[in-house]
Scaffold this active site. Structure first.
Site, short mmCIF file in Angstrom:
data_model
loop_
_atom_site.label_atom_id
_atom_site.label_comp_id
_atom_site.label_asym_id
_atom_site.label_seq_id
_atom_site.Cartn_x
_atom_site.Cartn_y
_atom_site.Cartn_z
N TYR A 141 -3.88 2.08 15.83
CA TYR A 141 -2.85 1.82 17.20
C TYR A 141 -3.04 1.83 18.64
CZ TYR A 141 -0.14 3.41 12.32
OH TYR A 141 -0.27 2.91 11.34
N GLU A 181 -3.40 0.12 8.30
CA GLU A 181 -2.14 0.14 8.75
C GLU A 181 -2.34 -0.26 11.13
OE1 GLU A 181 -0.83 4.11 9.92
OE2 GLU A 181 -1.18 4.86 7.35
N ASN A 210 -7.12 1.57 10.18
CA ASN A 210 -6.23 1.99 10.83
C ASN A 210 -6.29 1.57 12.39
OD1 ASN A 210 -5.58 2.34 8.28
ND2 ASN A 210 -4.98 4.83 8.74
N GLU A 218 -6.66 8.49 6.82
CA GLU A 218 -7.00 9.68 7.85
C GLU A 218 -7.48 10.46 8.23
OE1 GLU A 218 -3.59 8.11 9.95
OE2 GLU A 218 -3.60 6.81 9.98
N HIS A 264 -2.80 10.62 0.99
CA HIS A 264 -2.02 11.19 2.82
C HIS A 264 -1.34 12.36 3.03
CE1 HIS A 264 -0.86 7.07 5.45
NE2 HIS A 264 -0.17 8.09 5.68
N ARG A 274 0.73 -1.27 -0.05
CA ARG A 274 0.19 -0.24 0.01
C ARG A 274 0.61 1.38 -0.12
NH1 ARG A 274 -1.97 2.95 5.23
NH2 ARG A 274 -3.75 4.55 3.75
O1 IFM Z 1 3.39 7.52 10.04
C1 IFM Z 1 1.61 7.47 10.51
C2 IFM Z 1 0.94 6.90 8.37
O2 IFM Z 1 1.44 8.11 8.41
C3 IFM Z 1 -0.18 7.86 9.35
N1 IFM Z 1 -0.82 6.48 10.60
C4 IFM Z 1 -0.59 6.65 11.32
C5 IFM Z 1 0.86 6.64 11.67
C6 IFM Z 1 2.44 6.74 12.70
O3 IFM Z 1 1.64 7.66 13.17
#
Ligand code: IFM
Length: 448
Positions: free
Chosen positions: A298, A355, A296, A166, A121, A77
């Site tokens: 985290y 992600e 995504n 995002e 992005h 990606r």
């Molecule tokens: O590096 C970023 C990415 O560009 C977008 N999502 C989170 C990642 C980590 O912060």
């Protein structure tokens, strides 16, 4: 023995983004972006770096694709820099910019790696910012034109498309908190920006349907956060519902239901003003169903009521937790909770984890090897949670690790290390970390 086995067509991949990786900021007619302008402004980037050179992927892409093949990636990606294709954001196509992406796609396909293309992005052409950027509704139309150019140029070879990465970060980190480009601190503007981004997404999806007669598929990648109230009190429950609306439903509901969540719309109106939504905008949302959702993941939020917060809540740091180099809590179980919730609330969408990954102060050995055991544990635990969600019926189709190699981490510059490969900042030599070899084995055996 394979304890967790994944479907044979599962897309194991890695993700990157143009500004973070490509470098070659002025080569072959690339136009200035808001991140060039922002990173060159003193006081914006932790280590005072810019991504003018980054990982020099623009020149080294063929070697990078060969590297991907070494660990057996099935998909890759990456994002397109809008200003390589349209240096001014609109107008005449810059053929040399487009040629780069054609060559990259061809190199991937030649190695049997499926390209997944993200159209935006975060690197908006500066010329568009000079005309109001995402605060200007017209940017959504320019985005749809740019997207249509890419569908035309690459649609015969690219099967997986993502409109935006995002949008929450673009809107709120860039226009309310001011820590991302273009660096504004104006909450009502940020809300309007979020609407214009969602409009841009819808318009691009509509153009895609009109143009793409093949088997191409299109979606959006959202940074989604499962919410946990800080206490069982009604106040914290309510706070966590608001945070959920702010981070998650504000983006999910338009994409899947064609409307904004009433509670958040009301809150914005009470505290600020009504976002600039025009009568036919919601109809555009309804006319632009996606083929898949990019997730995504985290972190979770532990949410408490707070009168200090802009919307009446704050996210607290969980006690007794383990944190990444970013200061984010490691919380794998949040992934399966989130996936199940998306499945039940939004009518069982197909999902790619677009992600997930961890920033670590990597353990650099004397011989230059990076022994990143903590990354292996992190990935294993998160894969297990995705697997668990799939066992209960969630349609997860692939998993893209953030990120292929250490790169420019936005306002943190080069101080954070998410990569499966390290990059020597002097020579730019790439070197796989131990986690990459572990990932290679996961891919080869389709499980772990
Ligand atoms: O590096 C970023 C990415 O560009 C977008 N999502 C989170 C990642 C980590 O912060």
């Amino acid at each position: 023995m394979i304890a967790k086995s994944f479907p044979s067509d599962f897309l194991w991949g890695a993700a990157t983004a143009s500004y973070q990786l490509e470098g070659a900021a002025t080569l072959d007619g690339r136009g200035e972006t808001i991140w060039d302008r922002f990173s060159h402004t003193p006081g914006t980037i932790r280590d005072r770096n810019t991504a003018d050179v980054a990982c020099d992927h623009y020149r080294r892409f063929a070697d990078d694709v060969a590297m991907m093949k070494e660990i057996g990636l099935r998909a890759y990606r990456f994002s397109i820099a809008w200003s390589r294709v349209f240096p001014e954001g609109t107008g005449k196509v810059n053929a040399r910019g487009l040629d780069f992406y054609k060559a990259l796609v061809d190199a991937l396909l030649q190695k049997g790696i499926i390209p997944m293309v993200t159209l935006y992005h975060w690197d908006l052409p500066q010329s568009l910012q000079d005309r109001g950027g995402w605060g200007n509704r017209q940017t959504a139309d320019h985005f749809a034109d740019y997207a249509a150019t890419l569908f035309g140029a690459l649609g015969d070879r690219v099967s997986h498309w993502i409109t935006l990465n995002e949008p929450w970060c673009v809107a709120f980190l860039g226009h309310a908190d001011g820590i991302h480009a273009p660096g504004y601190r104006d909450f009502p503007l940020a809300v309007n920006v979020s609407h214009h981004l969602l409009l841009a997404h819808a318009k691009a999806v509509i153009r895609f349907r009109e143009m793409n007669k093949g088997n191409g598929r299109i979606g959006i990648a959202l940074n989604l956060v499962p919410m946990y109230p800080n206490s069982p009190s009604a106040e914290d429950e309510r706070a966590s519902r608001i945070d959920d609306g702010f981070m998650n439903r504000w983006f999910l509901d338009p994409v899947f239901e064609g409307r904004y969540p009433d509670d958040i719309l009301r809150l914005y109106q009470e505290r600020y003003h009504r976002p600039e939504i025009e009568p036919h905008d919601l109809e555009l949302f309804s006319r632009s169903p996606v083929d898949f959702l990019g997730v995504n993941y985290y972190m979770r939020h532990l949410v408490a009521k707070s009168d200090q917060g802009r919307l009446g809540f704050e996210a607290r740091k969980p006690p007794n937790a383990t944190f990444t180099e970013m200061g984010w809590e490691i919380f794998p179980e949040g992934l399966s909770v989130l996936l199940r919730r998306l499945d039940s609330d939004y009518r069982h969408p197909e999902i790619f984890i677009t992600e997930n990954g961890i920033a670590l102060e990597d353990d650099l050995r004397k011989d230059g090897r990076v022994q990143d055991d903590a990354r292996v544990s992190y990935l294993r635990d998160h894969f297990a949670e995705a697997h668990r969600a799939m066992q209960s019926g969630v349609k997860v189709r692939g998993y893209f690790i953030w990120t292929l190699m250490d790169c420019f981490e936005w306002h943190d510059g080069f101080t954070k290390h998410f990569g499966l490969a390290s990059v020597d900042r002097g020579s730019l030599e790439r070197r796989w970390k131990a986690s990459a070899y572990w990932y290679r084995d996961v891919i080869a055996s389709n499980g772990f």
